[in-house]
Design an enzyme around this catalytic site. Structure first.
Site, PDB file in Angstrom:
ATOM      1  N   GLY A  46       0.833  -1.194   0.000  1.00  0.00           N
ATOM      2  CA  GLY A  46       0.000   0.000   0.000  1.00  0.00           C
ATOM      3  C   GLY A  46       0.867   1.243   0.000  1.00  0.00           C
ATOM      4  CD  GLN A  51       3.286   5.823   2.550  1.00  0.00           C
ATOM      5  OE1 GLN A  51       2.306   5.341   2.014  1.00  0.00           O
ATOM      6  NE2 GLN A  51       4.226   5.079   3.093  1.00  0.00           N
ATOM      7  CB  CYS A  91       4.882   2.080   7.317  1.00  0.00           C
ATOM      8  SG  CYS A  91       4.517   3.612   6.448  1.00  0.00           S
ATOM      9  CG  LEU A  92       6.437   0.858   1.300  1.00  0.00           C
ATOM     10  CD1 LEU A  92       5.888   1.147  -0.094  1.00  0.00           C
ATOM     11  CD2 LEU A  92       7.575  -0.150   1.225  1.00  0.00           C
ATOM     12  CG  HIS A 133      -0.944   1.547   7.168  1.00  0.00           C
ATOM     13  ND1 HIS A 133      -0.036   1.026   8.058  1.00  0.00           N
ATOM     14  CD2 HIS A 133      -0.220   2.358   6.350  1.00  0.00           C
ATOM     15  CE1 HIS A 133       1.172   1.498   7.791  1.00  0.00           C
ATOM     16  NE2 HIS A 133       1.088   2.312   6.752  1.00  0.00           N
ATOM     17  CD  GLU A 134      -1.218   2.616   2.592  1.00  0.00           C
ATOM     18  OE1 GLU A 134      -0.716   3.744   2.456  1.00  0.00           O
ATOM     19  OE2 GLU A 134      -0.553   1.616   2.932  1.00  0.00           O
ATOM     20  CG  HIS A 137       0.309   6.973   5.167  1.00  0.00           C
ATOM     21  ND1 HIS A 137       1.432   7.411   5.839  1.00  0.00           N
ATOM     22  CD2 HIS A 137       0.477   5.635   4.980  1.00  0.00           C
ATOM     23  CE1 HIS A 137       2.241   6.368   6.037  1.00  0.00           C
ATOM     24  NE2 HIS A 137       1.683   5.286   5.536  1.00  0.00           N
TER      25      HIS A 137
HETATM   26 ZN    ZN Z   1       2.449   3.364   5.568  1.00  0.00          ZN
END
Ligand code: ZN
Length: 167
Positions: A46, A51, A91-92, A133-134, A137
């Site tokens: 995701g 991000q 998380c990236l 989660h997204e 963000h």
């Molecule tokens: Zn994330």
């Protein structure tokens, strides 16, 4: 197609709140495709526009094993949520940190697709976790915010050290 640069915690730009997409234009579609490519390359399941330093309410997700189910959610809204589920999240934007977070188990979401059409969907399991989660963000919220202060500081220190070493 192009790979985009992913911001890393504690970059303050990850705390910015994304704005609604007013119209799904070619530019938005291109950004979403680039986000998908960046997510696959990372690799991750995701990615939110926040991000990659774009304050737009766009998320891309693919929880399949073989990159076969890309999902684009533009201006996603959580309509309903039920139950609780614990999942070990990563998380990236927070490399190499994995911690258990409790979120709703089943959710209903409304969003626009890449054609600009509104649709609703139900999700459960890992997909429900990922969507929540997204969406976080887009509000400037990170999964580490659910952890204890001590754990969050520890992750922050490690990443800051890591970033200095890369200079
Ligand atoms: Zn994330």
């Amino acid at each position: 197609m192009a790979l985009l640069n992913i911001l890393h915690f504690p970059d303050p730009r990850l705390r910015l709140k994304a704005l609604p997409v007013e119209q799904v234009t070619d530019e938005i579609r291109q950004l979403a495709q680039n986000m998908l490519e960046t997510m696959y390359d990372a690799p991750g399941i995701g990615l939110a526009a926040t991000q990659v330093n774009e304050q737009k309410r766009i998320i891309v997700i693919d929880v399949s094993e073989d990159k076969s189910s890309p999902l684009f959610l533009i201006n996603p809204e959580l309509l309903a949520s039920q139950g609780e589920r614990e999942f070990e999240e990563g998380c990236l934007s927070v490399p190499e940190a994995y911690e258990t977070v409790t979120r709703a188990d089943t959710i209903r979401v409304r969003a626009l697709n890449l054609q600009g059409d509104s649709f609703e969907m139900d999700a459960d399991g890992i997909l429900a976790t990922c969507i929540q989660h997204e969406i976080d963000h887009l509000e400037g919220k990170l999964f580490v915010d659910y952890l204890s202060n001590l754990k969050r500081q520890r992750i922050k220190k490690r990443l800051e050290k890591h970033q200095k070493q890369k200079l």
